[in-house]
Design an enzyme around this catalytic site. Sequence first.
Site, PDB file in Angstrom:
ATOM      1  N   ASP A  75      18.336   1.964  -5.204  1.00  0.00           N
ATOM      2  CA  ASP A  75      17.133   1.170  -5.587  1.00  0.00           C
ATOM      3  C   ASP A  75      17.350  -0.118  -4.412  1.00  0.00           C
ATOM      4  O   ASP A  75      18.367  -0.777  -4.352  1.00  0.00           O
ATOM      5  CB  ASP A  75      17.649   0.690  -6.968  1.00  0.00           C
ATOM      6  CG  ASP A  75      16.656  -0.309  -7.351  1.00  0.00           C
ATOM      7  OD1 ASP A  75      15.811  -0.886  -6.654  1.00  0.00           O
ATOM      8  OD2 ASP A  75      16.268  -0.529  -8.788  1.00  0.00           O
ATOM      9  N   ASN A  90       9.987   0.430   3.819  1.00  0.00           N
ATOM     10  CA  ASN A  90       8.595   0.706   3.129  1.00  0.00           C
ATOM     11  C   ASN A  90       8.554   0.469   1.819  1.00  0.00           C
ATOM     12  O   ASN A  90       7.404  -0.037   1.051  1.00  0.00           O
ATOM     13  CB  ASN A  90       8.062   1.917   3.646  1.00  0.00           C
ATOM     14  CG  ASN A  90       7.025   2.547   2.517  1.00  0.00           C
ATOM     15  OD1 ASN A  90       5.909   2.126   2.816  1.00  0.00           O
ATOM     16  ND2 ASN A  90       7.249   3.250   1.564  1.00  0.00           N
ATOM     17  N   TYR A 149       3.074 -11.148  -4.618  1.00  0.00           N
ATOM     18  CA  TYR A 149       2.967 -10.140  -3.451  1.00  0.00           C
ATOM     19  C   TYR A 149       2.558 -10.542  -2.272  1.00  0.00           C
ATOM     20  O   TYR A 149       3.053 -10.285  -1.271  1.00  0.00           O
ATOM     21  CB  TYR A 149       1.627  -8.991  -3.848  1.00  0.00           C
ATOM     22  CG  TYR A 149       1.654  -7.961  -2.936  1.00  0.00           C
ATOM     23  CD1 TYR A 149       2.743  -7.024  -3.236  1.00  0.00           C
ATOM     24  CD2 TYR A 149       0.516  -7.685  -2.188  1.00  0.00           C
ATOM     25  CE1 TYR A 149       2.506  -5.683  -2.320  1.00  0.00           C
ATOM     26  CE2 TYR A 149       0.415  -6.600  -1.547  1.00  0.00           C
ATOM     27  CZ  TYR A 149       1.377  -5.658  -1.585  1.00  0.00           C
ATOM     28  OH  TYR A 149       1.029  -4.529  -0.729  1.00  0.00           O
ATOM     29  N   LYS A 157       4.823 -10.506   1.235  1.00  0.00           N
ATOM     30  CA  LYS A 157       4.472  -9.958   2.397  1.00  0.00           C
ATOM     31  C   LYS A 157       4.176 -10.907   3.497  1.00  0.00           C
ATOM     32  O   LYS A 157       4.547 -10.531   4.599  1.00  0.00           O
ATOM     33  CB  LYS A 157       2.974  -9.216   2.045  1.00  0.00           C
ATOM     34  CG  LYS A 157       3.275  -8.029   1.182  1.00  0.00           C
ATOM     35  CD  LYS A 157       4.285  -6.996   1.704  1.00  0.00           C
ATOM     36  CE  LYS A 157       4.361  -5.559   0.568  1.00  0.00           C
ATOM     37  NZ  LYS A 157       5.219  -4.454   1.240  1.00  0.00           N
TER      38      LYS A 157
HETATM   39  N1  NAD Z   1      -1.368   1.266  -0.940  1.00  0.00           N
HETATM   40  C1  NAD Z   1      -2.069   0.053  -0.232  1.00  0.00           C
HETATM   41  O1  NAD Z   1      -3.066  -0.142  -0.415  1.00  0.00           O
HETATM   42  C2  NAD Z   1      -0.939  -0.737   0.512  1.00  0.00           C
HETATM   43  C3  NAD Z   1      -1.523  -1.832   1.305  1.00  0.00           C
HETATM   44  C4  NAD Z   1      -0.599  -2.482   2.011  1.00  0.00           C
HETATM   45  C5  NAD Z   1       0.634  -2.504   1.952  1.00  0.00           C
HETATM   46  N2  NAD Z   1       1.191  -1.539   1.185  1.00  0.00           N
HETATM   47  C6  NAD Z   1       2.724  -1.328   1.032  1.00  0.00           C
HETATM   48  O2  NAD Z   1       2.866  -0.030   1.505  1.00  0.00           O
HETATM   49  C7  NAD Z   1       4.236   0.192   0.944  1.00  0.00           C
HETATM   50  C8  NAD Z   1       4.229   1.495   0.177  1.00  0.00           C
HETATM   51  O3  NAD Z   1       3.477   1.499  -0.617  1.00  0.00           O
HETATM   52  P1  NAD Z   1       2.486   2.955  -1.287  1.00  0.00           P
HETATM   53  O4  NAD Z   1       1.080   2.328  -1.501  1.00  0.00           O
HETATM   54  O5  NAD Z   1       2.760   3.965  -0.549  1.00  0.00           O
HETATM   55  O6  NAD Z   1       3.050   2.890  -2.703  1.00  0.00           O
HETATM   56  P2  NAD Z   1       3.548   4.026  -3.739  1.00  0.00           P
HETATM   57  O7  NAD Z   1       3.780   3.513  -4.858  1.00  0.00           O
HETATM   58  O8  NAD Z   1       2.625   5.201  -3.455  1.00  0.00           O
HETATM   59  O9  NAD Z   1       4.901   4.256  -2.789  1.00  0.00           O
HETATM   60  C9  NAD Z   1       5.987   3.470  -2.825  1.00  0.00           C
HETATM   61  C10 NAD Z   1       7.262   3.939  -2.917  1.00  0.00           C
HETATM   62  O10 NAD Z   1       8.330   3.065  -2.851  1.00  0.00           O
HETATM   63  C11 NAD Z   1       9.288   3.247  -4.129  1.00  0.00           C
HETATM   64  N3  NAD Z   1       9.731   2.188  -4.659  1.00  0.00           N
HETATM   65  C12 NAD Z   1       9.366   1.012  -4.843  1.00  0.00           C
HETATM   66  N4  NAD Z   1      10.392  -0.020  -5.383  1.00  0.00           N
HETATM   67  C13 NAD Z   1      11.379   0.771  -5.030  1.00  0.00           C
HETATM   68  C14 NAD Z   1      12.912   0.206  -4.999  1.00  0.00           C
HETATM   69  N5  NAD Z   1      13.161  -0.867  -5.560  1.00  0.00           N
HETATM   70  N6  NAD Z   1      13.898   0.950  -4.375  1.00  0.00           N
HETATM   71  C15 NAD Z   1      13.418   2.244  -3.851  1.00  0.00           C
HETATM   72  N7  NAD Z   1      12.059   2.504  -3.688  1.00  0.00           N
HETATM   73  C16 NAD Z   1      11.357   1.829  -4.368  1.00  0.00           C
HETATM   74  C17 NAD Z   1       8.369   3.831  -5.179  1.00  0.00           C
HETATM   75  O11 NAD Z   1       8.996   4.585  -6.161  1.00  0.00           O
HETATM   76  C18 NAD Z   1       7.262   4.817  -4.370  1.00  0.00           C
HETATM   77  O12 NAD Z   1       7.983   6.123  -4.188  1.00  0.00           O
HETATM   78  C19 NAD Z   1       4.664  -1.095  -0.087  1.00  0.00           C
HETATM   79  O13 NAD Z   1       5.510  -1.882   0.773  1.00  0.00           O
HETATM   80  C20 NAD Z   1       3.389  -1.550  -0.465  1.00  0.00           C
HETATM   81  O14 NAD Z   1       3.422  -2.946  -0.525  1.00  0.00           O
HETATM   82  C21 NAD Z   1       0.495  -0.584   0.428  1.00  0.00           C
END
Ligand code: NAD
Length: 249
Positions: free
Chosen positions: A62, A89, A156, A160
């Site tokens: 985690d 990520n 958030y 970021k």
């Molecule tokens: N989806 C979007 O539109 C978007 C836009 C900008 C930035 N992001 C960023 O991209 C990254 C990935 O997001 P995503 O959209 O793929 O989300 P997602 O929920 O599909 O995947 C995120 C992954 O991170 C894991 N995770 C979360 N907290 C965790 C922790 N404490 N320890 C270990 N794993 C953990 C989740 O279980 C999941 O597998 C994030 O940092 C998010 O802020 C996403």
Amino acid sequence: MNSFENKVILITGGTAGIGLATAIEFAKKDGRVLLVGRNVDKGSKAIAQMPHNANCEFYSADMSKRSDIKRLFSYIKEHYGRLDIAVNNAGMFGASFTKITEYPDEVWDEVIATNVTGVYQCMKYEIQLMEQSGGAIVNVASVSGLKANYAGGCAYTASKHAVVGLTKSAALEMAKSNIRVNSVCPGLIRTDMSVSVFGENLDAYGDTHPIGRIGEVEEVANAIVWLSSNKAEFITGCCLPVDGGLMVK
Ligand SMILES: NC(=O)c1ccc[n+]([C@@H]2O[C@H](COP(=O)([O-])OP(=O)(O)OC[C@H]3O[C@@H](n4cnc5c(N)ncnc54)[C@H](O)[C@@H]3O)[C@@H](O)[C@H]2O)c1
């Protein structure tokens, strides 16, 4: 693009969305990929989606917990003895569309622990492992790290912006040590996280991006892989929007 053969690549939050797509791209290019997530079942499902013969492993930890992060890096040191590329990520959104005056403190703490302290702690260990042979770190920030993209997301947006600051600060420190530190700043990308925040009809937000559509995980993965590769050797401290032109507006 070049091969990542024999490169040890860490991806946190690697079992879904952008992290999983990135893991698949690295595996296709022969990288040794270590996926980190909290849920063992999700980890097994992610491994099953990797290309045939991929050199890939899941590790449960985690990223909001210092003790888990310490355990993860002891494991990497013991089992791999090196780290070439790290993609920080793992991230969470927190409360959606909630005014700062009503924002729950416990959610604030959770978002900062995962998105900021988790990334900071990981970078500390990653840099130590990379100091001998060099490496590349890519942090997954967001357009919310470059502007307040919507009202009601204080934790958030603040988190970021901190990722962008950490990226630049570490890039400057490590510039002469053959360790490059960059981040990607995605716009709206089709993932479980964005569906949970914006609902099933994500395409309705396409027009907010000048290109006229939202992004797909592979598009962010390609940017991360490129920034990690030796094609981007002169690039450090960059916070690259992957956003269909959103930051231009
Ligand atoms: N989806 C979007 O539109 C978007 C836009 C900008 C930035 N992001 C960023 O991209 C990254 C990935 O997001 P995503 O959209 O793929 O989300 P997602 O929920 O599909 O995947 C995120 C992954 O991170 C894991 N995770 C979360 N907290 C965790 C922790 N404490 N320890 C270990 N794993 C953990 C989740 O279980 C999941 O597998 C994030 O940092 C998010 O802020 C996403």
